[in-house]
Design a protein around this motif. Sequence first.
Motif, PDB file in Angstrom:
ATOM      1  N   PHE A  17      -4.554  -7.687  -0.279  1.00  0.00           N
ATOM      2  CA  PHE A  17      -5.363  -7.286  -1.429  1.00  0.00           C
ATOM      3  C   PHE A  17      -6.670  -8.067  -1.449  1.00  0.00           C
ATOM      4  CE2 PHE A  17      -2.783 -10.688  -3.290  1.00  0.00           C
ATOM      5  CZ  PHE A  17      -3.645 -11.336  -4.160  1.00  0.00           C
ATOM      6  N   LYS A  18      -7.702  -7.414  -2.017  1.00  0.00           N
ATOM      7  CA  LYS A  18      -9.027  -8.026  -2.105  1.00  0.00           C
ATOM      8  C   LYS A  18      -9.106  -8.921  -3.327  1.00  0.00           C
ATOM      9  CE  LYS A  18     -11.849  -4.394  -0.124  1.00  0.00           C
ATOM     10  NZ  LYS A  18     -12.886  -3.406  -0.427  1.00  0.00           N
ATOM     11  N   VAL A  19      -9.828 -10.024  -3.165  1.00  0.00           N
ATOM     12  CA  VAL A  19     -10.072 -10.954  -4.260  1.00  0.00           C
ATOM     13  C   VAL A  19     -11.563 -11.246  -4.283  1.00  0.00           C
ATOM     14  CG1 VAL A  19      -9.606 -13.246  -5.180  1.00  0.00           C
ATOM     15  CG2 VAL A  19      -7.808 -12.032  -3.992  1.00  0.00           C
ATOM     16  N   SER A  20     -12.139 -11.208  -5.481  1.00  0.00           N
ATOM     17  CA  SER A  20     -13.564 -11.500  -5.589  1.00  0.00           C
ATOM     18  C   SER A  20     -13.826 -12.428  -6.768  1.00  0.00           C
ATOM     19  CB  SER A  20     -14.360 -10.198  -5.763  1.00  0.00           C
ATOM     20  OG  SER A  20     -14.005  -9.575  -6.982  1.00  0.00           O
ATOM     21  N   VAL A  21     -15.040 -12.969  -6.774  1.00  0.00           N
ATOM     22  CA  VAL A  21     -15.498 -13.772  -7.901  1.00  0.00           C
ATOM     23  C   VAL A  21     -17.005 -13.557  -8.032  1.00  0.00           C
ATOM     24  CG1 VAL A  21     -15.913 -15.936  -6.617  1.00  0.00           C
ATOM     25  CG2 VAL A  21     -15.330 -16.036  -9.040  1.00  0.00           C
ATOM     26  N   THR A  22     -17.469 -13.473  -9.267  1.00  0.00           N
ATOM     27  CA  THR A  22     -18.900 -13.331  -9.506  1.00  0.00           C
ATOM     28  C   THR A  22     -19.556 -14.709  -9.536  1.00  0.00           C
ATOM     29  OG1 THR A  22     -18.671 -13.429 -11.911  1.00  0.00           O
ATOM     30  CG2 THR A  22     -18.558 -11.229 -10.887  1.00  0.00           C
ATOM     31  N   LYS A  23     -20.854 -14.714  -9.328  1.00  0.00           N
ATOM     32  CA  LYS A  23     -21.596 -15.992  -9.396  1.00  0.00           C
ATOM     33  C   LYS A  23     -21.437 -16.623 -10.770  1.00  0.00           C
ATOM     34  CE  LYS A  23     -25.046 -15.079  -5.886  1.00  0.00           C
ATOM     35  NZ  LYS A  23     -26.476 -14.948  -5.582  1.00  0.00           N
ATOM     36  N   ARG A  24     -21.541 -15.790 -11.808  1.00  0.00           N
ATOM     37  CA  ARG A  24     -21.464 -16.317 -13.170  1.00  0.00           C
ATOM     38  C   ARG A  24     -20.099 -16.935 -13.454  1.00  0.00           C
ATOM     39  NH1 ARG A  24     -22.523 -12.529 -18.273  1.00  0.00           N
ATOM     40  NH2 ARG A  24     -20.283 -12.551 -18.490  1.00  0.00           N
ATOM     41  N   TYR A  25     -19.009 -16.279 -13.033  1.00  0.00           N
ATOM     42  CA  TYR A  25     -17.679 -16.828 -13.284  1.00  0.00           C
ATOM     43  C   TYR A  25     -17.422 -18.068 -12.432  1.00  0.00           C
ATOM     44  CZ  TYR A  25     -12.842 -17.146 -14.637  1.00  0.00           C
ATOM     45  OH  TYR A  25     -11.652 -17.608 -15.144  1.00  0.00           O
ATOM     46  N   TRP A  26     -17.915 -18.077 -11.190  1.00  0.00           N
ATOM     47  CA  TRP A  26     -17.770 -19.266 -10.351  1.00  0.00           C
ATOM     48  C   TRP A  26     -18.485 -20.451 -10.999  1.00  0.00           C
ATOM     49  CZ3 TRP A  26     -14.567 -20.983  -6.956  1.00  0.00           C
ATOM     50  CH2 TRP A  26     -14.881 -22.130  -6.230  1.00  0.00           C
ATOM     51  N   ASP A  27     -19.658 -20.211 -11.576  1.00  0.00           N
ATOM     52  CA  ASP A  27     -20.371 -21.279 -12.288  1.00  0.00           C
ATOM     53  C   ASP A  27     -19.532 -21.815 -13.442  1.00  0.00           C
ATOM     54  OD1 ASP A  27     -22.547 -21.145 -10.595  1.00  0.00           O
ATOM     55  OD2 ASP A  27     -23.770 -19.940 -11.967  1.00  0.00           O
ATOM     56  N   TYR A  28     -18.838 -20.921 -14.146  1.00  0.00           N
ATOM     57  CA  TYR A  28     -17.960 -21.342 -15.236  1.00  0.00           C
ATOM     58  C   TYR A  28     -16.818 -22.221 -14.701  1.00  0.00           C
ATOM     59  CZ  TYR A  28     -14.243 -21.114 -18.685  1.00  0.00           C
ATOM     60  OH  TYR A  28     -13.231 -21.456 -19.557  1.00  0.00           O
ATOM     61  N   ILE A  29     -16.176 -21.775 -13.625  1.00  0.00           N
ATOM     62  CA  ILE A  29     -15.070 -22.553 -13.040  1.00  0.00           C
ATOM     63  C   ILE A  29     -15.558 -23.938 -12.629  1.00  0.00           C
ATOM     64  CG2 ILE A  29     -13.488 -22.768 -11.072  1.00  0.00           C
ATOM     65  CD1 ILE A  29     -13.245 -19.680 -11.102  1.00  0.00           C
ATOM     66  N   VAL A  32     -17.214 -25.904 -16.126  1.00  0.00           N
ATOM     67  CA  VAL A  32     -16.384 -26.099 -17.318  1.00  0.00           C
ATOM     68  C   VAL A  32     -14.947 -26.479 -16.958  1.00  0.00           C
ATOM     69  CG1 VAL A  32     -15.459 -24.996 -19.399  1.00  0.00           C
ATOM     70  CG2 VAL A  32     -17.810 -24.520 -18.661  1.00  0.00           C
ATOM     71  N   GLU A  33     -14.291 -25.663 -16.125  1.00  0.00           N
ATOM     72  CA  GLU A  33     -12.867 -25.880 -15.846  1.00  0.00           C
ATOM     73  C   GLU A  33     -12.598 -26.999 -14.847  1.00  0.00           C
ATOM     74  OE1 GLU A  33     -11.257 -22.078 -14.627  1.00  0.00           O
ATOM     75  OE2 GLU A  33     -10.537 -21.755 -16.664  1.00  0.00           O
ATOM     76  N   HIS A  34     -13.212 -26.907 -13.668  1.00  0.00           N
ATOM     77  CA  HIS A  34     -12.895 -27.833 -12.576  1.00  0.00           C
ATOM     78  C   HIS A  34     -14.160 -28.254 -11.818  1.00  0.00           C
ATOM     79  CE1 HIS A  34      -8.672 -27.025 -13.275  1.00  0.00           C
ATOM     80  NE2 HIS A  34      -8.920 -25.735 -13.208  1.00  0.00           N
ATOM     81  N   PRO A  35     -14.981 -29.110 -12.432  1.00  0.00           N
ATOM     82  CA  PRO A  35     -16.228 -29.531 -11.775  1.00  0.00           C
ATOM     83  C   PRO A  35     -16.023 -30.177 -10.403  1.00  0.00           C
ATOM     84  CG  PRO A  35     -16.186 -30.246 -14.073  1.00  0.00           C
ATOM     85  CD  PRO A  35     -14.831 -29.674 -13.763  1.00  0.00           C
ATOM     86  N   HIS A  36     -14.837 -30.722 -10.143  1.00  0.00           N
ATOM     87  CA  HIS A  36     -14.578 -31.378  -8.854  1.00  0.00           C
ATOM     88  C   HIS A  36     -14.590 -30.401  -7.679  1.00  0.00           C
ATOM     89  CE1 HIS A  36     -10.586 -30.128 -10.254  1.00  0.00           C
ATOM     90  NE2 HIS A  36     -10.264 -30.042  -8.974  1.00  0.00           N
ATOM     91  N   ILE A  37     -14.551 -29.096  -7.924  1.00  0.00           N
ATOM     92  CA  ILE A  37     -14.612 -28.156  -6.802  1.00  0.00           C
ATOM     93  C   ILE A  37     -16.005 -27.560  -6.611  1.00  0.00           C
ATOM     94  CG2 ILE A  37     -12.155 -27.608  -6.868  1.00  0.00           C
ATOM     95  CD1 ILE A  37     -13.094 -24.796  -7.914  1.00  0.00           C
ATOM     96  N   ASN A  38     -16.972 -28.039  -7.378  1.00  0.00           N
ATOM     97  CA  ASN A  38     -18.344 -27.584  -7.171  1.00  0.00           C
ATOM     98  C   ASN A  38     -18.753 -27.901  -5.732  1.00  0.00           C
ATOM     99  OD1 ASN A  38     -20.829 -26.521  -7.717  1.00  0.00           O
ATOM    100  ND2 ASN A  38     -21.585 -28.335  -8.789  1.00  0.00           N
ATOM    101  N   GLY A  39     -19.259 -26.903  -5.019  1.00  0.00           N
ATOM    102  CA  GLY A  39     -19.627 -27.087  -3.616  1.00  0.00           C
ATOM    103  C   GLY A  39     -18.487 -26.847  -2.648  1.00  0.00           C
ATOM    104  N   SER A  42     -16.493 -22.875   0.415  1.00  0.00           N
ATOM    105  CA  SER A  42     -15.932 -22.562   1.740  1.00  0.00           C
ATOM    106  C   SER A  42     -14.443 -22.888   1.798  1.00  0.00           C
ATOM    107  CB  SER A  42     -16.695 -23.281   2.852  1.00  0.00           C
ATOM    108  OG  SER A  42     -16.565 -24.671   2.718  1.00  0.00           O
ATOM    109  N   ASP A  43     -13.999 -23.957   1.117  1.00  0.00           N
ATOM    110  CA  ASP A  43     -12.566 -24.280   1.058  1.00  0.00           C
ATOM    111  C   ASP A  43     -11.797 -23.199   0.292  1.00  0.00           C
ATOM    112  OD1 ASP A  43     -12.258 -26.724   2.506  1.00  0.00           O
ATOM    113  OD2 ASP A  43     -13.212 -27.787   0.843  1.00  0.00           O
ATOM    114  N   VAL A  44     -12.395 -22.676  -0.758  1.00  0.00           N
ATOM    115  CA  VAL A  44     -11.750 -21.617  -1.543  1.00  0.00           C
ATOM    116  C   VAL A  44     -11.634 -20.342  -0.701  1.00  0.00           C
ATOM    117  CG1 VAL A  44     -12.026 -20.096  -3.559  1.00  0.00           C
ATOM    118  CG2 VAL A  44     -12.405 -22.564  -3.781  1.00  0.00           C
ATOM    119  N   ILE A  45     -12.706 -19.977  -0.023  1.00  0.00           N
ATOM    120  CA  ILE A  45     -12.696 -18.782   0.826  1.00  0.00           C
ATOM    121  C   ILE A  45     -11.654 -18.928   1.935  1.00  0.00           C
ATOM    122  CG2 ILE A  45     -14.052 -17.477   2.521  1.00  0.00           C
ATOM    123  CD1 ILE A  45     -16.514 -18.057   0.663  1.00  0.00           C
ATOM    124  N   THR A  46     -11.629 -20.080   2.591  1.00  0.00           N
ATOM    125  CA  THR A  46     -10.659 -20.313   3.664  1.00  0.00           C
ATOM    126  C   THR A  46      -9.232 -20.262   3.125  1.00  0.00           C
ATOM    127  OG1 THR A  46     -12.251 -21.652   4.865  1.00  0.00           O
ATOM    128  CG2 THR A  46      -9.955 -21.904   5.503  1.00  0.00           C
TER     129      THR A  46
END
Length: 110
Positions: A17-29, A32-39, A42-46
Amino acid sequence: MNEIEELLFEEITPIGFKVSVTKRYWDYITTVEHPHINGKESDVITTLKDPEFIRQSRIDRNVYLFYREIEYNNKNYHMCVVTNKSEGFIITAYITDRIKEGVQIWKKSK
Protein backbone atom coordinates in the motif's frame (compact mmCIF):
# COMPACT_ATOMS: atom_id res chain seq x y z
CA MET A 1 -5.81 17.98 -1.90
CA ASN A 2 -5.26 21.64 -2.80
CA GLU A 3 -2.08 23.51 -3.74
CA ILE A 4 -1.26 24.16 -0.07
CA GLU A 5 -1.24 20.41 0.58
CA GLU A 6 1.88 19.68 -1.49
CA LEU A 7 3.22 16.14 -1.09
CA LEU A 8 6.60 15.80 0.55
CA PHE A 9 6.91 12.13 -0.44
CA GLU A 10 4.93 9.03 -1.29
CA GLU A 11 6.23 5.47 -0.99
CA ILE A 12 4.96 1.97 -1.62
CA THR A 13 5.40 -0.36 1.34
CA PRO A 14 6.57 -4.00 1.10
CA ILE A 15 3.00 -5.11 1.84
CA GLY A 16 1.67 -3.20 -1.14
CA PHE A 17 0.00 0.00 0.00
CA LYS A 18 1.03 3.59 -0.69
CA VAL A 19 1.87 5.97 2.13
CA SER A 20 2.27 9.70 1.74
CA VAL A 21 2.79 12.82 3.80
CA THR A 22 2.31 16.47 2.89
CA LYS A 23 4.93 19.13 3.56
CA ARG A 24 2.57 20.90 5.93
CA TYR A 25 1.84 17.77 8.00
CA TRP A 26 5.52 16.77 8.07
CA ASP A 27 6.29 20.25 9.45
CA TYR A 28 3.70 19.62 12.17
CA ILE A 29 5.25 16.24 13.07
CA THR A 30 8.80 17.65 13.16
CA THR A 31 8.03 20.87 15.04
CA VAL A 32 5.15 19.97 17.39
CA GLU A 33 5.06 16.20 17.94
CA HIS A 34 8.62 14.91 17.51
CA PRO A 35 11.21 17.64 16.83
CA HIS A 36 14.02 15.06 17.24
CA ILE A 37 13.19 13.62 13.80
CA ASN A 38 13.55 16.93 11.98
CA GLY A 39 15.94 16.23 9.10
CA LYS A 40 15.33 12.46 9.31
CA GLU A 41 13.12 12.25 6.21
CA SER A 42 15.46 9.77 4.52
CA ASP A 43 15.29 7.46 7.58
CA VAL A 44 11.48 7.64 7.48
CA ILE A 45 11.38 6.88 3.74
CA THR A 46 13.81 3.97 4.15
CA THR A 47 11.76 2.62 7.06
CA LEU A 48 8.63 2.63 4.90
CA LYS A 49 10.34 1.05 1.87
CA ASP A 50 12.64 -1.37 3.69
CA PRO A 51 11.45 -1.99 7.27
CA GLU A 52 12.80 -4.76 9.46
CA PHE A 53 9.26 -5.57 10.54
CA ILE A 54 5.71 -4.26 10.47
CA ARG A 55 3.16 -4.52 13.26
CA GLN A 56 -0.56 -3.94 13.25
CA SER A 57 -1.97 -1.88 16.11
CA ARG A 58 -3.93 -3.77 18.75
CA ILE A 59 -6.34 -0.83 19.04
CA ASP A 60 -6.94 0.17 15.40
CA ARG A 61 -6.60 -2.49 12.69
CA ASN A 62 -5.97 0.21 10.04
CA VAL A 63 -2.86 1.41 11.89
CA TYR A 64 0.45 -0.18 10.88
CA LEU A 65 3.77 0.51 12.59
CA PHE A 66 6.93 0.18 10.50
CA TYR A 67 10.18 -0.40 12.41
CA ARG A 68 13.80 -0.19 11.34
CA GLU A 69 16.94 -0.02 13.46
CA ILE A 70 18.88 3.25 13.21
CA GLU A 71 21.76 4.87 15.02
CA TYR A 72 20.81 7.98 16.97
CA ASN A 73 23.16 9.84 19.32
CA ASN A 74 25.70 6.99 18.97
CA LYS A 75 23.22 4.36 20.18
CA ASN A 76 20.95 1.87 18.43
CA TYR A 77 17.26 2.74 18.38
CA HIS A 78 14.29 2.04 16.14
CA MET A 79 12.68 4.47 13.76
CA CYS A 80 8.94 3.89 14.03
CA VAL A 81 6.66 5.19 11.29
CA VAL A 82 2.98 4.96 12.15
CA THR A 83 0.64 4.80 9.16
CA ASN A 84 -3.04 4.57 8.40
CA LYS A 85 -3.33 1.77 5.82
CA SER A 86 -6.86 2.53 4.61
CA GLU A 87 -6.15 6.25 4.16
CA GLY A 88 -2.54 5.84 3.02
CA PHE A 89 -0.90 8.50 5.15
CA ILE A 90 1.67 8.86 7.91
CA ILE A 91 0.13 9.47 11.32
CA THR A 92 3.47 10.16 13.01
CA ALA A 93 7.08 9.04 13.18
CA TYR A 94 9.51 8.88 16.08
CA ILE A 95 12.68 7.29 17.42
CA THR A 96 12.23 4.75 20.19
CA ASP A 97 13.99 2.06 22.17
CA ARG A 98 10.73 0.17 22.78
CA ILE A 99 8.60 -1.78 20.34
CA LYS A 100 4.85 -1.26 20.74
CA GLU A 101 2.59 -4.22 21.33
CA GLY A 102 0.65 -5.47 18.38
CA VAL A 103 0.53 -8.28 15.88
CA GLN A 104 3.66 -8.66 13.78
CA ILE A 105 2.31 -9.01 10.25
CA TRP A 106 5.52 -8.84 8.23
CA LYS A 107 9.22 -9.44 8.82
CA LYS A 108 12.13 -8.83 6.47
CA SER A 109 13.64 -12.06 5.26
CA LYS A 110 17.36 -12.36 5.85
